[in-house]
Design a protein around this motif. Structure first.
Motif, mmCIF file in Angstrom:
data_model
loop_
_atom_site.group_PDB
_atom_site.id
_atom_site.type_symbol
_atom_site.label_atom_id
_atom_site.label_comp_id
_atom_site.label_asym_id
_atom_site.label_seq_id
_atom_site.Cartn_x
_atom_site.Cartn_y
_atom_site.Cartn_z
ATOM 1 N N GLN A 128 130.250 25.446 88.528
ATOM 2 C CA GLN A 128 130.017 26.884 87.885
ATOM 3 C C GLN A 128 131.087 27.137 86.941
ATOM 4 N N LYS A 129 132.302 26.983 87.267
ATOM 5 C CA LYS A 129 133.417 27.241 86.053
ATOM 6 C C LYS A 129 133.011 26.526 84.893
ATOM 7 N N THR A 130 132.633 25.444 84.773
ATOM 8 C CA THR A 130 132.435 24.405 83.811
ATOM 9 C C THR A 130 131.361 24.888 83.096
ATOM 10 N N GLU A 131 130.206 25.428 83.735
ATOM 11 C CA GLU A 131 129.013 25.942 83.001
ATOM 12 C C GLU A 131 129.418 27.281 82.305
ATOM 13 N N ILE A 132 130.135 28.049 82.989
ATOM 14 C CA ILE A 132 130.584 29.322 82.302
ATOM 15 C C ILE A 132 131.411 29.079 81.075
ATOM 16 N N LYS A 133 132.089 27.989 81.081
ATOM 17 C CA LYS A 133 133.126 27.938 79.752
ATOM 18 C C LYS A 133 132.183 27.301 78.927
ATOM 19 N N TYR A 134 130.919 26.793 78.993
ATOM 20 C CA TYR A 134 130.138 26.537 77.855
ATOM 21 C C TYR A 134 129.354 27.722 77.260
ATOM 22 N N LYS A 135 129.144 28.378 78.203
ATOM 23 C CA LYS A 135 128.718 29.802 77.968
ATOM 24 C C LYS A 135 129.632 30.493 77.073
ATOM 25 N N LEU A 136 130.626 30.613 77.505
ATOM 26 C CA LEU A 136 131.758 31.480 76.680
ATOM 27 C C LEU A 136 131.969 30.844 75.404
ATOM 28 N N LEU A 152 119.224 32.076 97.833
ATOM 29 C CA LEU A 152 119.349 32.226 96.201
ATOM 30 C C LEU A 152 118.034 31.637 95.627
ATOM 31 N N GLN A 153 117.229 30.816 96.245
ATOM 32 C CA GLN A 153 116.109 30.278 95.893
ATOM 33 C C GLN A 153 115.021 31.389 95.573
ATOM 34 N N LYS A 154 115.013 32.393 96.750
ATOM 35 C CA LYS A 154 114.213 33.390 96.716
ATOM 36 C C LYS A 154 114.563 34.562 95.637
ATOM 37 N N VAL A 155 115.810 34.568 95.172
ATOM 38 C CA VAL A 155 116.388 35.582 94.294
ATOM 39 C C VAL A 155 116.022 34.959 92.797
ATOM 40 N N GLN A 156 116.147 33.545 92.836
ATOM 41 C CA GLN A 156 115.508 33.179 91.422
ATOM 42 C C GLN A 156 114.145 33.216 91.226
ATOM 43 N N GLU A 157 113.228 33.395 92.078
ATOM 44 C CA GLU A 157 111.857 33.439 92.471
ATOM 45 C C GLU A 157 111.673 34.744 91.697
ATOM 46 N N CYS A 158 112.270 35.759 92.440
ATOM 47 C CA CYS A 158 112.157 37.308 92.123
ATOM 48 C C CYS A 158 112.508 37.527 90.652
ATOM 49 N N HIS A 217 127.261 33.480 93.301
ATOM 50 C CA HIS A 217 126.697 32.388 93.837
ATOM 51 C C HIS A 217 125.642 31.718 93.346
ATOM 52 N N LEU A 218 125.296 31.902 92.051
ATOM 53 C CA LEU A 218 124.282 31.275 91.301
ATOM 54 C C LEU A 218 124.264 29.743 90.988
ATOM 55 N N PRO A 219 123.488 29.049 91.398
ATOM 56 C CA PRO A 219 123.604 27.674 91.241
ATOM 57 C C PRO A 219 123.682 27.308 89.772
ATOM 58 N N LEU A 220 124.385 26.088 89.631
ATOM 59 C CA LEU A 220 124.653 25.514 88.353
ATOM 60 C C LEU A 220 123.489 25.402 87.554
ATOM 61 N N ALA A 221 122.354 24.805 87.960
ATOM 62 C CA ALA A 221 121.114 24.852 87.141
ATOM 63 C C ALA A 221 120.499 25.978 86.521
ATOM 64 N N PHE A 222 120.696 27.086 87.479
ATOM 65 C CA PHE A 222 120.250 28.220 86.862
ATOM 66 C C PHE A 222 121.085 29.087 85.953
ATOM 67 N N LEU A 223 122.435 28.721 85.998
ATOM 68 C CA LEU A 223 123.318 29.324 85.060
ATOM 69 C C LEU A 223 123.020 28.602 83.931
ATOM 70 N N ARG A 224 122.853 27.185 84.050
ATOM 71 C CA ARG A 224 122.793 26.222 82.955
ATOM 72 C C ARG A 224 121.672 26.777 81.639
#
Length: 1134
Positions: free
Chosen positions: A720-728, A662-668, A688-695
């Motif tokens: 993850q769900k909590t961060e998705i809530k804030y985005k929503l 996932l770290q490599k995906v973020q770099e890409c 599977h994206l980590p919380l920090a990346f979603l935030r």
């Protein structure tokens, strides 16, 4: 020379360089001259399209290439072939892997170039193109283009933007249809709908509306509303506006037909304005019923508005012909006054389709119950059973018990078509039917449909084996997978004992084949690869059968045969020749979901060994983490895209490895998710994206697209769900202002909202909140939502004391059937006193539903158990179907109460053993009760008894286990190997397993897979004696059940060979017992490191030089092959 090959050669013969222009170009046709100039300026896509258009109406002459080269010479263009090749490759690669740039390029095409591109992609009739010895599968190439979400999105957007100006409307609608139907991603979003043309020819509009109707279930509620708005605008324009005023409606019969399922978005007031003539005409259409059968999301208010207009239009609403035309509107029929029994039966016959509605099941059940009472007026249930359709599902056990066997026999043609039966109902009806038939035969079993699951295990075992063999081959075979494991085992044992098993094995299809024990497969002969195509296999079966069949069958035949690929070992993969492996890899790739992480790891190492330059990108994630360093630049997009189409758990079972990927995906992604194109690219990786990346790294534009993907994720963390809530909330604003469509689209994520926010939504959209809550799991994941639902349902139902209420229940609200059905898991909020005050009829109707509620505490379960005793009488009088219907409520039974039950039937035990929360004391009581009531001892138990006992077997003592007959144990060992028993019990099971398969040190890979958790009973010496190559074949769950003291006996070599999945199952306690060398080996296994290093053909890796990666194993671009040249460049001599 082939026309297309000349085009490619022409492009490659041109230089992307600074030039001095020459006016002398009269030797070249104008369009070809234009293409040459576009090549000089680097506009390769434009040039290719111009050349394709030129060749569509001109003959390519032999001197044409000479003239082109002469022109370049005249322009003093300097180039080298290698630099030109790299320039073209780089351009096309960027175009294909950067769909945003492709969109820009498409937008800059002139009208003729755009037309050529669309015709090439969407109107080509060729399935393949031949150029000498080079053959291009053009159908496959286009299929792979449409499988690329990013390229597909670009084609969709550019079609909306340019097509209706460049091509006929019908052609553009056809193109949009192809893109939307073939893509796995739905690009129809509210913002895009505004780009649809507001003026369309009638045929084009009808065709496009049909596409949108077909995609209805794949679109969000907001998009459905937007598409309805677009259809409405166009339909209103075609309406005779001179006749239009506020009291009349634009909705004609024809418009209703065009709207199709979108008719549910008509406002209530609009429906009530529809002309009665138009309603009459619409209902008269032959296709009206078909359309009304599909309005699954219609609400009661809208349905009743339509019913009112239909009634007012002159139709006799009690005429059978009219009732048959109403489709799902019958589910909301409300004119019950003075209805006769024949009409009630006609309505019930049509209401069998009401289970397809998205909600309102409690209301439908109430209506069916009312109609059932009317249908039974002046008649007995025995007389009319066959005319009640699926309303019979609403009959209580006592009503079903009152039926005569003859009545059930006469109604079987109706009963066998009904779905939604409770287990207890099936048991009663099956017993009635079979008591009439006397002898259980293939014919009478074949008449039973889904009721076949109510036949007892003992009855199956008592059948003639030839009749059973016919059942396996006949139409009843579709229900075999629904049988209890004990029932399946009973059928198999009887056939196996008959001596006719070999001929029956080939006829056993699907999941039922998985029940055949390994020991039985050993005894049979005559297997072939064709026989395996429709069978589901356990991995133990596949390992044995693949090895057996490989002696007489070609590997290609085995790899393509059903699930045999599960049996391919690492040694087999390593022994494959380079060409054979590369040519057959496609079989593994197509069946990736059937492979174990260990097999995928072996494939990755093999690919790395024989062709690391063309290794499919997702396989790099399976290799040790250091291999991720090769993923950069041009390899990023294919790497992410291929991972997004694969299940992450299959590739990376360990958390550490998953995080590295996932770290490599973020770099890409350069640290952000910018827009919908990035979301398309990520695919399943979004889960599977980590919380920090979603935030902080996901834009709102991306979130609008990603949100619908998040709803498909199975295991989002709370963070993850909590961060998705804030985005929503950022995307949609305060829930106070949400529309019904937005609430539907947010779906299960409303469980993340605060209680106050949920209360607002429940007040505005109670039915929607109820519908969403039905999809929510146990209370632990959505307590506030379920609490809100409970309050909403409670407040909507008047609380009236029953005149029959007990004195201690006066003033206490008692649950009703309507409420219980609506609440589902939210039933957990009934108090103990309220449950005690439930009336007998309500309990009888809903006991099985209440038995599925996961959140009930012990006090509530005890209250329900006491209610059962009150309603059903003393425990010795309970029938098997009573006990089966309890579900989790049975957990409240004490050991003394269990002793009073009649537990003679293994089918009853089979259902009880599904509960995982029994105490050891309760389990012993169930075991003793079964043995005593059935008149058996442990030594007389048959294999289907052992399978039916299930988890209850964990309560056996040492002496009892050793008295199990070996032959019966061998037939049940695969099921027993799924139990999670104590180490003491597993050790005893291991001893008896040795009497089946020989001493533990002689076990092979298929045996280890067959016995599952029983391997957790191995002692230290036995475990140490296993060959390191067998370590990956322990079932992952078995690794967890090896005690830490025994596990530490494994050598570093054995641990290193566990494989990624087994290594990921090692517990903290097991780790703590390992030394440094063992821990290092465990890390190697987690990383997917290779423990043996076979000689390689390629030596040092040259992956840094890779230009593209292909899942097919070729060093060309992976199937995008946009246009043609990229497909052929590997064949060109430079």
């Amino acid at each position: 020379m082939s026309r297309l090959l000349k085009i490619c050669f022409l492009l490659i013969s041109m230089n992307h360089a600074e030039t001095t222009r020459s006016p002398n170009s009269e030797d070249l046709p104008p369009l070809l001259h234009k293409a040459v100039e576009e090549v000089i300026t680097g506009k390769y896509l434009n040039a290719l399209l111009d050349i394709l258009h030129f060749q569509s109406s001109n003959v390519w002459t032999a001197d044409m290439l000479t003239k082109v080269m002469a022109y370049f010479h005249a322009q003093e263009v300097l180039f080298t072939l290698s630099s030109l090749q790299m320039s073209i490759k780089s351009y096309l690669k960027n175009l294909l892997y950067q769909p945003r740039q492709l969109l820009s390029e498409f937008q800059q095409l002139d009208q003729q170039q755009f037309q050529t591109a669309m015709k090439c992609l969407f109107n080509s009739r060729k399935d393949r193109l031949e150029m000498g010895h080079i053959i291009l599968d053009w159908d496959k190439t286009r299929e792979m283009i449409f499988q690329s979400p990013g390229v597909n999105r670009t084609l969709f957007l550019v079609t909306l933007d340019k097509c209706f100006l460049a091509l006929s409307a019908l052609d553009c609608v056809d193109i949009l249809s192809q893109i939307l139907r073939m893509s796995a991603v739905n690009y129809l979003q509210p913002g895009v709908i505004g780009s649809l043309p507001n003026v369309l020819q009638e045929d084009a509009f009808r065709n496009l509306s049909t596409v949108f109707k077909d995609l209805y279930d794949k679109t969000s509620a907001n998009t459905q509303r937007a598409l309805y708005g677009w259809m409405k605008r166009i339909l209103q324009k075609s309406y005779n506006m001179s006749e239009f005023n506020e009291s009349t409606s634009w909705v004609s019969a024809e418009n209703l037909w065009i709207l199709g399922r979108y008719m549910v978005h008509l406002p209530l007031e609009e429906i009530l304005k529809i002309s009665l003539d138009e309603i009459r005409l619409f209902i008269s259409y032959d296709n009206a019923t078909k359309q009304l059968d599909t309005v699954y999301d219609i609400t009661p208010a809208l349905a009743q508005a339509f019913l009112e207009r239909i009634n007012s239009s002159g139709f006799d609403m009690r005429n059978t012909s009219t009732i048959y035309r109403l489709g799902l509107l019958v589910c909301f029929y409300d004119d019950m006054e003075q209805m006769d029994a024949a009409v009630a039966r006609a309505l019930l016959h049509q209401m069998i389709k009401c289970n397809q509605l998205r909600g309102f099941h409690a209301e439908v059940q109430r209506l069916k119950s009312q109609l059932l009472n009317i249908a039974m007026q002046n008649q007995t249930l025995n007389d009319i059973l066959g005319s009640l359709s699926d309303a019979v599902v609403g009959l209580t056990p006592s009503q079903l018990e009152s039926l005569s066997p003859e009545a059930v026999h006469n109604a079987i043609a109706t009963l066998n078509q009904v779905s939604g039966w409770a287990k207890s109902q099936v048991m009663i009806l099956s017993s009635k039917y079979l008591s009439y038939e006397k002898v259980l035969s293939f014919y009478n079993v074949s008449q039973m449909g889904a009721l076949v699951t109510g036949i007892s295990t003992q009855s199956f075992y008592s059948m003639n084996p030839k009749e059973l063999s016919q059942i396996i081959r006949g139409t009843t075979s579709q229900y075999l997978a629904d049988l209890l494991p004990a029932q399946q085992q009973g059928i198999l044992r009887k056939i196996a004992a008959s001596g006719d098993f070999s001929s029956s094995v080939k006829d056993i299809q699907g999941a039922f084949f998985k029940e055949i024990p390994l020991s039985d497969l050993w005894k049979q002969t005559g297997y072939n690869s064709l026989m395996m195509k429709e069978k589901e296999l356990r991995r133990s079966q596949a390992l044995y059968l693949y090895e057996l069949l490989s002696k007489k069958n070609y590997p290609v035949d085995l790899l393509s045969a059903g699930q045999l690929v599960k049996g391919v070992t690492c040694q087999l993969i390593e022994s494959m020749g380079t060409d054979f492996f590369l040519n057959t890899f496609k079989f593994f790739e197509k069946k990736l979901h059937l492979l174990s992480p260990y097999q995928v790891n072996c494939l990755a190492w093999k690919f790395w060994e024989v062709s690391n330059a063309s290794i499919p990108p997702f396989l790099l994630s399976v290799l040790p983490t250091e291999h991720l360093q090769y993923v950069s630049g041009p390899l990023c997009v294919p790497f992410i895209e291929s991972l997004g189409k694969t299940e992450m758990g299959l590739l990376n079972p360990s958390l550490h490895k998953k995080n590295a990927v996932l770290q490599k995906v973020q770099e890409c992604l350069n640290g952000s998710i910018a827009d919908e194109y990035d979301v398309d690219l990520l695919g399943n990786l979004i889960c599977h994206l980590p919380l920090a990346f979603l935030r902080g790294r996901m834009s709102l534009k991306a979130m609008a697209t990603a949100f619908h993907r998040f709803k498909l994720c199975q295991q989002l963390s709370h963070e993850q769900k909590t961060e998705i809530k804030y985005k929503l909330l950022e995307l949609y604003g305060s829930p106070n202002n949400w529309t019904a469509e937005t609430t539907l689209d947010v779906g299960p994520f409303i469980a993340l909202l605060s209680k106050a926010e949920l209360d607002v939504l429940a007040e505005k959209f109670p039915d929607i909140i109820l519908q969403i809550a039905k999809t929510i799991g146990p209370i632990s994941s959505a307590e506030e939502l379920l609490s809100t639902v409970f309050e909403s349902v409670s407040s909507a139902t008047s609380s009236i004391d029953s005149p029959l209420a007990r004195p201690d229940c006066l003033g206490t609200r008692a649950p009703s059937s309507d409420e219980i059905i609506k609440l589902a898991e939210a039933n957990v909020f009934w108090s103990v006193q309220e449950l005690k005050c439930m009336d007998a009829l309500t309990f009888n109707k809903n006991v099985e539903l209440l038995g599925t509620v996961l959140g009930f505490n012990s006090s509530q379960l005890i209250a329900l158990k006491e209610k059962a005793k009150q309603v059903w009488g003393s425990l010795p009088d309970w029938k098997s179907y009573h006990i089966v219907s309890l579900g989790r409520i049975a957990l409240a039974l004490t050991e003394y109460e269990i002793e009073e039950l009649d537990l003679h039937a293994i089918d009853t035990i089979s259902v009880l053993s599904r509960q995982t929360e029994w105490t050891l004391t309760q389990a012993r009581a169930i075991l003793q009760g079964f043995l005593e009531d059935s008149g058996q001892t442990i030594s007389t138990l048959r294999s289907f008894d052992l399978v039916g006992l299930g988890a209850i077997l964990c309560a056996l003592n040492t002496t009892e286990i050793m008295s199990i007959r070996t032959a019966e144990f061998s037939a049940a060992v695969a099921r027993i190997g799924q139990l999670f028993c104590s180490t003491r019990v597993l050790r005893q099971f291991k001893k008896i397993t040795e009497s089946v398969f020989g001493t533990a040190t002689s076990w092979n890979s298929s045996v280890l897979q067959e016995i599952g958790t029983i391997a957790g009973g191995l002692n230290e010496d036995e475990l140490k004696a296993f060959d390191k190559n067998l370590m990956p074949y322990f079932q992952p769950v078995a690794v967890r059940y090896i005690s830490p003291e025994i596990f530490q006996a494994l050598s570093p070599e054995q641990i290193a060979n566990l494989g990624p999945e087994n290594a990921a199952m090692v517990t903290r306690s097991q780790r703590e017992h390992l030394n440094a060398s063992q821990l290092q080996s465990l890390q190697l296994a987690l990383e997917g490191a290779r423990t043996s290093t076979p000689e390689t053909q390629n030596g040092e890796s040259n992956i840094q030089e890779v230009q593209t990666l292909a899942p097919s194993g070729t060093p060309c671009l992976s199937g995008f092959g946009i246009w043609f040249c990229v497909v052929f460049t590997p064949h060109l001599p430079f």
